[in-house]
Design a protein around this motif. Structure first.
Motif, mmCIF file in Angstrom:
data_model
loop_
_atom_site.group_PDB
_atom_site.id
_atom_site.type_symbol
_atom_site.label_atom_id
_atom_site.label_comp_id
_atom_site.label_asym_id
_atom_site.label_seq_id
_atom_site.Cartn_x
_atom_site.Cartn_y
_atom_site.Cartn_z
ATOM 1 N N PRO A 196 -43.874 40.878 -50.621
ATOM 2 C CA PRO A 196 -45.240 40.511 -50.211
ATOM 3 C C PRO A 196 -45.635 39.084 -50.577
ATOM 4 N N PHE A 197 -45.153 38.575 -51.709
ATOM 5 C CA PHE A 197 -45.491 37.196 -52.082
ATOM 6 C C PHE A 197 -44.746 36.195 -51.210
ATOM 7 N N LEU A 198 -43.526 36.543 -50.803
ATOM 8 C CA LEU A 198 -42.795 35.700 -49.856
ATOM 9 C C LEU A 198 -43.531 35.670 -48.519
ATOM 10 N N ALA A 199 -44.070 36.824 -48.122
ATOM 11 C CA ALA A 199 -44.804 36.902 -46.858
ATOM 12 C C ALA A 199 -46.078 36.062 -46.904
ATOM 13 N N ASN A 207 -45.152 32.560 -46.223
ATOM 14 C CA ASN A 207 -44.771 32.398 -44.819
ATOM 15 C C ASN A 207 -45.993 32.402 -43.898
ATOM 16 N N SER A 208 -46.962 33.268 -44.189
ATOM 17 C CA SER A 208 -48.140 33.399 -43.315
ATOM 18 C C SER A 208 -49.396 33.524 -44.157
ATOM 19 N N PRO A 209 -49.819 32.440 -44.821
ATOM 20 C CA PRO A 209 -51.008 32.520 -45.693
ATOM 21 C C PRO A 209 -52.277 32.905 -44.955
ATOM 22 N N SER A 210 -52.361 32.566 -43.667
ATOM 23 C CA SER A 210 -53.574 32.875 -42.902
ATOM 24 C C SER A 210 -53.761 34.375 -42.703
ATOM 25 N N LYS A 211 -52.687 35.164 -42.864
ATOM 26 C CA LYS A 211 -52.807 36.612 -42.737
ATOM 27 C C LYS A 211 -53.386 37.240 -44.000
ATOM 28 N N VAL A 212 -53.403 36.450 -45.078
ATOM 29 C CA VAL A 212 -53.937 36.932 -46.349
ATOM 30 C C VAL A 212 -55.395 36.524 -46.512
ATOM 31 N N ARG A 267 -34.736 33.817 -49.204
ATOM 32 C CA ARG A 267 -36.021 33.490 -48.584
ATOM 33 C C ARG A 267 -36.816 32.543 -49.473
ATOM 34 N N ALA A 268 -36.797 32.774 -50.772
ATOM 35 C CA ALA A 268 -37.499 31.886 -51.697
ATOM 36 C C ALA A 268 -36.949 30.465 -51.612
ATOM 37 N N ARG A 269 -35.649 30.341 -51.498
ATOM 38 C CA ARG A 269 -35.033 29.020 -51.374
ATOM 39 C C ARG A 269 -35.437 28.348 -50.065
ATOM 40 N N GLN A 270 -35.594 29.127 -49.018
ATOM 41 C CA GLN A 270 -36.026 28.559 -47.742
ATOM 42 C C GLN A 270 -37.439 28.013 -47.830
ATOM 43 N N PHE A 271 -38.221 28.529 -48.766
ATOM 44 C CA PHE A 271 -39.575 28.012 -49.010
ATOM 45 C C PHE A 271 -39.577 26.937 -50.090
#
Length: 214
Positions: A106-109, A112-117, A169-173
């Motif tokens: 969920p934190f990775l998500a 990726n999409s902060p506007s959804k939070v 995924r964390a590395r991709q961010f």
């Protein structure tokens, strides 16, 4: 046995791809192009109204959610030892997979999409910053669990595949995980496995196909 895995590049659907490969299973992969919204198409929603991946179809029966899928793979291909044989350790493995899915993901998500939070203008960077801080705490826990170990248990199991995705995924961010030496070693160890190399090659081929169709 007819097995089909619905998959999308970059997503956590790579974990069951890895475990199915480790199990020596024969399976069909059905890639979805998220950028074209194929996961929200009427055809896919009819199969999976959650509009997520991974999704497994076995002899026409549908199974969603990563932990359930990984557990099915492990129980169907026991020779691969994808879950520990000890009953308590098996539960610990399920706990780890649940943690990857419901704790780390969920934190990775959010990154990726902060506007959804939070849709308040100007909050995106704050959402990302807070999510990254939580991830650092979670990866510290994982680092402690991996201390003195190659994998979470005495050999590769399904949780290792899911945690590999979390790290990737964390590395991709561009989250700096270098301080977590045990996590880094686990990631590098996973990168060398033939199942992971097969996954990475497959992912690239799917991405190339999507790019040609764009």
């Amino acid at each position: 046995m007819q097995i089909a895995l619905y998959y999308a590049p970059i997503t956590c659907a790579l974990a069951p791809y890895i475990t199915l490969t480790e199990a020596g299973a024969k399976f069909e992969v059905r890639p979805l192009n998220f950028r074209k919204g194929q996961h929200t198409s009427p055809e896919y929603l009819k199969i999976n109204p959650k509009h997520k991946v991974p999704l497994l179809i076995v002899e026409g029966k549908v199974l969603s959610e990563s932990v359930a899928i990984q557990t099915w793979i492990a129980r169907t291909f026991p020779q691969a030892k994808l879950l520990p044989a000890d009953p308590w350790q098996e539960l610990q493995a399920m706990s780890l997979m649940s943690w990857c899915s419901g704790g780390i993901h969920p934190f990775l998500a959010r990154i990726n999409s902060p506007s959804k939070v939070c849709d308040v203008p100007g909050t995106e960077e704050s959402v990302k910053k807070l999510a990254a801080a939580n991830l650092i705490e979670l990866f510290k826990i994982a680092d402690d669990l991996l201390a003195g170990r190659d994998f979470f248990f005495d050999h590769f199991t399904a949780p290792d595949a899911h945690f590999y995705w979390c790290q990737r995924r964390a590395r991709q961010f561009e989250i700096d995980l270098s301080r977590f030496k045990n996590c880094v070693a686990h990631f590098e160890r996973m990168q060398k496995r033939s199942s992971v190399q097969k996954l990475l090659a497959f992912e690239k081929s799917v991405q190339d196909d999507f790019a040609k169709a764009a």
